[in-house]
Design a protein around this motif. Structure first.
Motif, PDB file in Angstrom:
ATOM      1  N   GLY A 343       0.820  -1.395   0.018  1.00 11.96           N
ATOM      2  CA  GLY A 343       0.054   0.090  -0.063  1.00 11.96           C
ATOM      3  C   GLY A 343       0.717   1.271   0.086  1.00 11.96           C
ATOM      4  N   GLN A 347       1.337   4.355  -3.261  1.00 14.67           N
ATOM      5  CA  GLN A 347       1.125   5.804  -3.192  1.00 14.67           C
ATOM      6  C   GLN A 347       2.388   6.463  -3.237  1.00 14.67           C
ATOM      7  OE1 GLN A 347      -1.802   7.397  -2.440  1.00 14.67           O
ATOM      8  NE2 GLN A 347      -2.616   5.317  -2.964  1.00 14.67           N
ATOM      9  N   THR A 453      -3.068  -3.559  -6.610  1.00 13.86           N
ATOM     10  CA  THR A 453      -2.772  -3.497  -5.143  1.00 13.86           C
ATOM     11  C   THR A 453      -3.874  -3.953  -4.280  1.00 13.86           C
ATOM     12  OG1 THR A 453      -1.307  -1.770  -5.449  1.00 13.86           O
ATOM     13  CG2 THR A 453      -2.231  -1.863  -3.118  1.00 13.86           C
ATOM     14  N   LEU A 477      -1.448   2.707   3.784  1.00 16.67           N
ATOM     15  CA  LEU A 477      -1.763   3.369   2.327  1.00 16.67           C
ATOM     16  C   LEU A 477      -2.556   4.895   2.572  1.00 16.67           C
ATOM     17  CD1 LEU A 477      -3.401   1.592  -0.742  1.00 16.67           C
ATOM     18  CD2 LEU A 477      -4.153   3.900   0.062  1.00 16.67           C
TER      19      LEU A 477
END
Length: 539
Positions: A343, A347, A453, A477
């Motif tokens: 996660g 990002q 993901t 995340l």
């Protein structure tokens, strides 16, 4: 945002035939998100420690193309009648349209700040730091909203929670519109974040629980499409408003005010929508659950499906049996670390630095303010196109292969953006090169890492710890998302576009090493097989 749908892995039968699989998500995962997602499996369903409990078989009248669902238990099998079309289908379609206004609001409220920052910065005299704070505070609110929204949804019901969220959306939006300074604006951006997070945790669950298994993936996916469509709509509306009245410092308030309209539509529409039948069963309100199913199924199907609803409620209870004591088990800790890092690296690809600051980024690349906000709409368009392609290919490629390809592509695009900014002289050529590579980055990201993901998170955790493990992973995340949103403006201001994107290149190489060495392949393998392998490898 990269809060996208997850397809179910193929069953052995579907693997052998090469059939495509519907897109589904699990209820536990989405409850803790956006950007949240764990699929409800169609085809063969497995519960830890049991035989597959649901399978699909073709109707003997093969020419009809209809599907008969079989629920398998240790004692035998019960067939579900096919989900035939009728008046109930229109009712289900209406419910889907109304509920996905929550996804539209999710997308609009996360994307509208992109084009609004230019006049907002002039009007409220924002610095690079306060600009990042105003943007990122919504994400911190969303992290809290996903947790609180999931708990409220479990206690008071999905419909009740969506109605509450519509009110929070309206209050947060109006508060932002009238905010006299950036401090008050930040407070109401946090309130909006609570609504965004709550929507990410509630709307997909509501859709998954009210949809028939055969159509669940397609209906739940509409919420994901509405999220990216909401961002695209925000970019387009901002571009139109800015090019007409961009010289008015307070015009950003009008851009934000537009979000009140879908919030009102969501509230009024949900007043006439039913509660989730699965939640009603969990509360012991079986008669009401059957009445709801009768609105969106044929009478025969509604009666037969009650057994499936009871079974799913039992599975939900089993998924919550894990606790902090499981964190003492080495292989479980390893899986949670893998999920959390997956996660975080998603990002750290920088997708939301583009979705939040794309207009400013293009302005610094060399475009005029009017041109930058217009060209930024390409990021929204290619985000929608990317997720569409991702949905089509995600069940046709091994997870690790697609994940490695996704990070390789996004890292390559980062490198090309950095080189363009570093090597090319200032002018139109440099601006257009950066634009092309940023748009390609968005397309590659949303077509691979975005949906993948969430799919992998839905597949790697054993049932008993899934709620806890996905909650930890998704929290990581969200926090990584907020961190990128907070630091991106001051970093770009301090070291420039080229150096900033070279940092993304380094992070992308680290992500490739992480995937290559740690992330397991999950495609076409049951939860039991994966758990046995993890126990053996990491114990």
């Amino acid at each position: 945002m990269s809060q996208l749908p997850f397809p179910s892995p193929r069953t052995p039968r579907q693997e052998s035939r090469g059939d495509p699989i519907p897109i589904h998500r699990s209820i536990d995962a989405v409850r803790h998100r956006r950007p949240p997602h764990q699929h409800e499996r169609t085809g063969r369903r497995t519960v830890r420690g049991h035989r597959p409990v649901c399978d699909t078989a073709q109707d003997p009248a093969a020419s009809t193309g209809r599907t008969v669902m079989s629920l398998h238990t240790g004692a035998g099998a019960t067939e579900l009648p096919p989900d035939t079309r009728g008046p109930h289908s229109r009712r289900l379609g209406l419910i889907t349209v109304i509920a996905t206004f929550g996804g539209l609001l999710f997308g609009y409220d996360t994307g509208v700040i992109n084009g609004a920052l230019e006049p907002l910065t002039r009007d409220l005299a924002l610095t690079a730091f306060t600009e990042g704070f105003v943007v990122s505070i919504l994400i911190f609110g969303a992290a809290a909203g996903a947790f609180v929204g999931g708990a409220l949804s479990d206690r008071y019901g999905r419909r009740h929670n969506i109605l509450l969220l519509a009110i929070v959306f309206m209050v947060g939006t109006l508060g932002c519109v009238v905010a006299p300074n950036w401090e008050i604006l930040s407070v109401f951006r946090f309130v909006l974040g609570l609504a965004v997070g709550g929507a990410s945790a509630t709307v997909p669950v509501y859709l998954a629980e009210i949809s028939p298994a055969e159509r669940r993936g397609a209906l739940v996916t509409r919420n994901e499409v509405m999220i990216v469509s909401g961002q695209f709509a925000a970019f387009v509306i901002n571009a139109i408003i800015f090019n007409l009245w961009g010289d008015v410092d307070a015009i950003w308030r009008v851009m934000l005010l537009v979000a009140v309209l879908p919030a009102i539509a969501l509230f009024i529409g949900m007043l006439r929508m039913p509660e989730s039948p699965r939640w009603l069963v969990a509360q012991g309100r079986t008669d009401e659950a059957l009445a709801v199913l009768s609105q969106v199924r044929t009478p025969q199907r509604a009666e037969a499906e009650m057994a499936e609803v009871h079974r799913l409620a039992d599975e939900e209870r089993q998924s919550r049996t894990g606790g902090t004591v499981d964190l003492g088990v080495r292989w479980i800790r390893r899986l949670i670390v893998i999920g959390a890092l997956l996660g975080v690296f998603q990002q750290f690809s920088g997708i939301n630095s583009v979705m939040y600051y794309g207009t400013q980024l293009l302005g610094q690349a060399g475009f005029s303010a009017n041109a930058a906000i217009i060209f930024n709409t390409l990021n929204g368009l290619f985000s929608v196109l990317g997720i569409t392609v991702g949905i089509l290919i995600i069940n046709r490629i091994d997870r690790r292969t697609m994940l490695l390809a996704g990070f390789a592509l996004t890292t390559t695009m980062h490198l090309l953006v950095g080189l363009s900014a570093f090597l090319l002289p200032d002018g139109p050529v440099k601006a257009y090169f950066i634009l092309v590579f940023i748009v390609l980055f968005v397309f590659c990201m949303q077509g691979t890492l975005g949906p993948l993901t969430w799919l992998i998170l839905s597949e790697i955790f054993p049932l008993r710890i899934r709620s806890m493990a996905i909650g930890i992973s998704v929290l990581a995340l969200w926090l990584a998302n907020a961190l990128v949103a907070l630091v991106f403006p001051p970093v770009v201001e301090g070291i420039g576009i080229a150096s900033t994107f070279f940092i993304f290149v380094v992070l992308g190489l680290a992500a490739l090493a992480f995937v290559h060495t740690m992330v397991p392949e999950t495609r076409g393998r049951s939860l039991e097989q994966l758990e046995a392998e993890f126990r053996e490898r990491y114990s």
